[in-house]
Enzyme design. Structure first.
Site, PDB file in Angstrom:
ATOM      1  N   ARG A 119      84.539  20.081 -18.320  1.00 32.27           N
ATOM      2  CA  ARG A 119      84.413  18.995 -17.328  1.00 32.27           C
ATOM      3  C   ARG A 119      84.639  19.463 -15.887  1.00 32.27           C
ATOM      4  O   ARG A 119      84.934  18.679 -14.997  1.00 32.27           O
ATOM      5  CB  ARG A 119      85.351  17.838 -17.641  1.00 32.27           C
ATOM      6  CG  ARG A 119      85.035  17.176 -18.961  1.00 32.27           C
ATOM      7  CD  ARG A 119      85.425  15.720 -18.960  1.00 32.27           C
ATOM      8  NE  ARG A 119      84.977  15.074 -20.178  1.00 32.27           N
ATOM      9  CZ  ARG A 119      85.716  15.000 -21.280  1.00 32.27           C
ATOM     10  NH1 ARG A 119      86.918  15.520 -21.303  1.00 32.27           N
ATOM     11  NH2 ARG A 119      85.243  14.398 -22.340  1.00 32.27           N
ATOM     12  N   LYS A 141      74.093  21.034  -4.707  1.00 30.99           N
ATOM     13  CA  LYS A 141      73.160  20.658  -5.784  1.00 30.99           C
ATOM     14  C   LYS A 141      73.096  21.825  -6.746  1.00 30.99           C
ATOM     15  O   LYS A 141      72.816  22.959  -6.340  1.00 30.99           O
ATOM     16  CB  LYS A 141      71.751  20.428  -5.223  1.00 30.99           C
ATOM     17  CG  LYS A 141      71.458  19.024  -4.789  1.00 30.99           C
ATOM     18  CD  LYS A 141      69.948  18.921  -4.544  1.00 30.99           C
ATOM     19  CE  LYS A 141      69.567  17.635  -3.889  1.00 30.99           C
ATOM     20  NZ  LYS A 141      68.139  17.581  -3.561  1.00 30.99           N
ATOM     21  N   GLU A 183      62.879  28.205   4.735  1.00 28.35           N
ATOM     22  CA  GLU A 183      63.795  27.050   4.751  1.00 28.35           C
ATOM     23  C   GLU A 183      64.463  26.930   6.136  1.00 28.35           C
ATOM     24  O   GLU A 183      64.802  25.833   6.569  1.00 28.35           O
ATOM     25  CB  GLU A 183      64.830  27.147   3.625  1.00 28.35           C
ATOM     26  CG  GLU A 183      64.251  27.110   2.201  1.00 28.35           C
ATOM     27  CD  GLU A 183      63.652  25.758   1.763  1.00 28.35           C
ATOM     28  OE1 GLU A 183      63.724  24.783   2.530  1.00 28.35           O
ATOM     29  OE2 GLU A 183      63.095  25.708   0.636  1.00 28.35           O
ATOM     30  N   LYS A 220      71.646  21.956   7.516  1.00 28.37           N
ATOM     31  CA  LYS A 220      71.719  21.414   6.151  1.00 28.37           C
ATOM     32  C   LYS A 220      73.062  20.709   5.932  1.00 28.37           C
ATOM     33  O   LYS A 220      73.124  19.596   5.412  1.00 28.37           O
ATOM     34  CB  LYS A 220      71.532  22.540   5.127  1.00 28.37           C
ATOM     35  CG  LYS A 220      71.684  22.015   3.703  1.00 28.37           C
ATOM     36  CD  LYS A 220      71.073  22.884   2.655  1.00 28.37           C
ATOM     37  CE  LYS A 220      71.190  22.207   1.288  1.00 28.37           C
ATOM     38  NZ  LYS A 220      70.666  22.987   0.200  1.00 28.37           N
ATOM     39  N   GLU A 230      72.031  12.126  -1.791  1.00 27.78           N
ATOM     40  CA  GLU A 230      70.601  11.943  -1.504  1.00 27.78           C
ATOM     41  C   GLU A 230      70.139  10.496  -1.692  1.00 27.78           C
ATOM     42  O   GLU A 230      69.140  10.214  -2.357  1.00 27.78           O
ATOM     43  CB  GLU A 230      69.753  12.900  -2.356  1.00 27.78           C
ATOM     44  CG  GLU A 230      68.362  13.104  -1.770  1.00 27.78           C
ATOM     45  CD  GLU A 230      67.563  14.197  -2.460  1.00 27.78           C
ATOM     46  OE1 GLU A 230      68.091  15.287  -2.614  1.00 27.78           O
ATOM     47  OE2 GLU A 230      66.412  13.909  -2.817  1.00 27.78           O
ATOM     48  N   ARG A 234      69.448  12.654   3.278  1.00 27.13           N
ATOM     49  CA  ARG A 234      69.259  13.999   2.699  1.00 27.13           C
ATOM     50  C   ARG A 234      67.794  14.262   2.356  1.00 27.13           C
ATOM     51  O   ARG A 234      67.372  15.421   2.242  1.00 27.13           O
ATOM     52  CB  ARG A 234      70.164  14.164   1.468  1.00 27.13           C
ATOM     53  CG  ARG A 234      70.209  15.607   0.963  1.00 27.13           C
ATOM     54  CD  ARG A 234      71.307  15.868  -0.037  1.00 27.13           C
ATOM     55  NE  ARG A 234      71.277  17.259  -0.457  1.00 27.13           N
ATOM     56  CZ  ARG A 234      72.255  17.886  -1.085  1.00 27.13           C
ATOM     57  NH1 ARG A 234      73.372  17.247  -1.377  1.00 27.13           N
ATOM     58  NH2 ARG A 234      72.137  19.146  -1.450  1.00 27.13           N
ATOM     59  N   ASN A 238      63.573  17.384   2.332  1.00 28.38           N
ATOM     60  CA  ASN A 238      62.387  17.525   1.473  1.00 28.38           C
ATOM     61  C   ASN A 238      61.115  17.787   2.277  1.00 28.38           C
ATOM     62  O   ASN A 238      60.040  17.929   1.698  1.00 28.38           O
ATOM     63  CB  ASN A 238      62.180  16.261   0.628  1.00 28.38           C
ATOM     64  CG  ASN A 238      63.274  16.090  -0.400  1.00 28.38           C
ATOM     65  OD1 ASN A 238      63.923  17.056  -0.772  1.00 28.38           O
ATOM     66  ND2 ASN A 238      63.491  14.870  -0.858  1.00 28.38           N
ATOM     67  N   HIS A 241      58.204  19.881   1.023  1.00 27.38           N
ATOM     68  CA  HIS A 241      58.407  20.113  -0.410  1.00 27.38           C
ATOM     69  C   HIS A 241      57.548  19.221  -1.300  1.00 27.38           C
ATOM     70  O   HIS A 241      57.328  19.566  -2.465  1.00 27.38           O
ATOM     71  CB  HIS A 241      59.883  19.937  -0.778  1.00 27.38           C
ATOM     72  CG  HIS A 241      60.740  21.091  -0.322  1.00 27.38           C
ATOM     73  ND1 HIS A 241      60.884  21.426   0.997  1.00 27.38           N
ATOM     74  CD2 HIS A 241      61.471  22.012  -1.021  1.00 27.38           C
ATOM     75  CE1 HIS A 241      61.679  22.488   1.098  1.00 27.38           C
ATOM     76  NE2 HIS A 241      62.045  22.867  -0.115  1.00 27.38           N
ATOM     77  N   HIS A 245      55.993  21.888  -3.527  1.00 26.14           N
ATOM     78  CA  HIS A 245      56.332  22.047  -4.952  1.00 26.14           C
ATOM     79  C   HIS A 245      55.081  22.011  -5.821  1.00 26.14           C
ATOM     80  O   HIS A 245      54.972  22.751  -6.811  1.00 26.14           O
ATOM     81  CB  HIS A 245      57.292  20.932  -5.402  1.00 26.14           C
ATOM     82  CG  HIS A 245      58.735  21.278  -5.178  1.00 26.14           C
ATOM     83  ND1 HIS A 245      59.728  20.342  -5.118  1.00 26.14           N
ATOM     84  CD2 HIS A 245      59.349  22.476  -4.993  1.00 26.14           C
ATOM     85  CE1 HIS A 245      60.897  20.939  -4.908  1.00 26.14           C
ATOM     86  NE2 HIS A 245      60.687  22.232  -4.822  1.00 26.14           N
ATOM     87  N   HIS A 260      58.985  30.585  -3.940  1.00 21.86           N
ATOM     88  CA  HIS A 260      59.282  29.218  -3.502  1.00 21.86           C
ATOM     89  C   HIS A 260      59.005  29.039  -1.996  1.00 21.86           C
ATOM     90  O   HIS A 260      58.284  28.128  -1.589  1.00 21.86           O
ATOM     91  CB  HIS A 260      60.754  28.907  -3.814  1.00 21.86           C
ATOM     92  CG  HIS A 260      61.192  27.553  -3.369  1.00 21.86           C
ATOM     93  ND1 HIS A 260      60.817  26.397  -4.016  1.00 21.86           N
ATOM     94  CD2 HIS A 260      61.980  27.162  -2.328  1.00 21.86           C
ATOM     95  CE1 HIS A 260      61.358  25.359  -3.396  1.00 21.86           C
ATOM     96  NE2 HIS A 260      62.065  25.796  -2.377  1.00 21.86           N
TER      97      HIS A 260
END
Ligand SMILES: NC(=O)c1ccc[n+]([C@@H]2O[C@H](COP(=O)([O-])OP(=O)(O)OC[C@H]3O[C@@H](n4cnc5c(N)ncnc54)[C@H](O)[C@@H]3O)[C@@H](O)[C@H]2O)c1
Length: 361
Positions: A119, A141, A183, A220, A230, A234, A238, A241, A245, A260
């Site tokens: 946990r 993330k 980025e 960021k 998000e 946030r 994106n 993206h 993506h 990427h």
């Protein structure tokens, strides 16, 4: 004197040429009685671990090293399961600390492992690729892929600290380095015109300076600090993206995979076109962005015949809803707005524009 930049977030982020002293002191101050595990991939074990001469720190010296093969194919449920089993066999407990030393694959995989093992145990990120330094390692993330679907199992969980050592980048392949700059381009475009101004004249084959990396992380960090889960702001991160993506997935389907950052660079160019038509980005700024992307990354192996597949892939993305395709768009350099829902026709026009421009080059 060596430059050490400390960024205060919910946790410390340190950027320096070498981070060994800072990392060692942090562990002495906060985790001296913890058992330490280090997660690396085959490349970072070979190139980055030797740069961390841990003889001065007993806790680090006694650390167990867990190594996985390099590449996205290790960000899987199977590898995650094997690592959890290994931690159990080695009697890891809640008084264990995981240090992730690697690119975004390792920080995502290790972050998820730490956030879920018993946990949750504390973890530290030591990013070794540019992409992981300016983006993946900070922000909390974590995640692994399920089959062909990216980041389907994951968590929001901050690391205890992030240590970015520029010296790691010396062994990073040039293509990976170039891709990592993208980025930072995004961070400049969405929120920091000065960063954009600096980065657009940067040689992407040369290592960045501590200050450039720190500036990018700050963008960021500020956004994540206001919207960790998000729910709204946030989504600014994106930008580039939604289309990027889909282009990344398409390149894999075609058997000619893009990195990427490369795919996001094309996404940035095309979403800048959408920004010109929908949110008032000037033609001059659009041209400058497109020329920068073309100058560094050229054309990608794709044309108007691929548009139906790109649209299909965009619909499969968790950012998009049934109502339409969701975009973050630029209002101007350094300013953007979220939740622009566009139709397939509008997106098709931008893709056609991009492909027609590419053939003119
Ligand atoms: N969590 C987030 O917020 C976030 C954000 C962006 C990307 N990501 C994830 O990050 C991953 C991509 O990150 P990446 O580009 O760093 O990929 P990566 O971790 O696969 O690293 C790229 C390659 O460089 C090698 N490498 C890394 N550091 C090296 C070094 N110093 N010397 C020599 N080789 C080195 C790796 O072994 C690998 O082969 C993807 O899984 C993506 O989903 C996560």
């Amino acid at each position: 004197m060596a430059l050490v930049i400390k960024i205060e977030a919910s946790y410390p982020i340190v950027t320096a040429e070498s981070i060994l002293d800072e990392l060692s002191t942090f562990i002495d101050n906060h985790y001296s009685d913890y058992r330490i595990f280090v997660l690396a991939d085959s490349n970072t074990e070979e190139y980055c671990l030797p740069l961390l001469n841990w003889t001065s720190n007993n806790a680090l010296l006694e650390a167990d090293i867990l190594s996985v093969p390099s590449g996205e194919s290790s960000k899987t449920v199977e590898i995650y399961y094997n690592l959890a089993e290994t931690l159990l066999e080695l009697n890891a407990s809640r008084k264990s600390l995981l240090i992730n030393i690697g690119g975004g694959m390792i920080t995502d995989l290790g972050g998820f492992l730490a956030s879920s093992f018993k946990r949750g145990i504390p973890y530290i990120n030591v990013p070794t690729s540019l992409l992981a330094m300016v983006d993946a390692s900070a922000g909390g993330k974590t995640g692994i892929n399920v089959g062909d679907y990216k980041n389907q199992l994951g968590s929001f969980c901050f690391p205890e600290a992030v240590f970015c050592g520029i010296q790691f980048l010396e062994t990073l392949p040039k293509r990976e380095l170039k891709s990592g700059y993208v980025e930072s381009i995004k961070h400049g475009l969405i929120a920091n015109p000065k960063l954009w101004k600096n980065i657009k004249v940067q040689n992407f084959e040369v290592l960045p300076e501590e200050t450039g990396i720190a500036e990018s992380i700050r963008v960021k960090n500020d956004i994540v600090g206001r919207d960790f889960l998000e729910k709204g702001e946030r989504k600014k991160l994106n930008f580039g993206h939604t289309i990027g993506h889909a282009i990344e997935s398409l390149s894999h389907l075609k058997g000619d995979p893009l990195l990427h950052g490369e795919a996001i660079a094309y996404g940035i160019a095309i979403e800048s076109m959408l920004s010109q038509t929908h949110t008032g980005l000037s033609k001059m700024d659009l041209d400058e962005i497109r020329n920068l992307v073309n100058g560094h990354f050229g054309q990608f192996n794709c044309g108007t015949e691929d548009i139906p597949t790109i649209l299909k892939l965009m619909h499969a993305d968790k950012k998009n809803s049934e109502e339409g395709l969701n975009f973050t768009l630029l209002n101007a350099i350094g300013s953007c707005s979220i939740n622009h829902v566009l139709t397939e026709e509008e997106v098709t026009m931008a893709l056609e524009w991009y492909f027609s421009m590419s053939t003119e080059l």
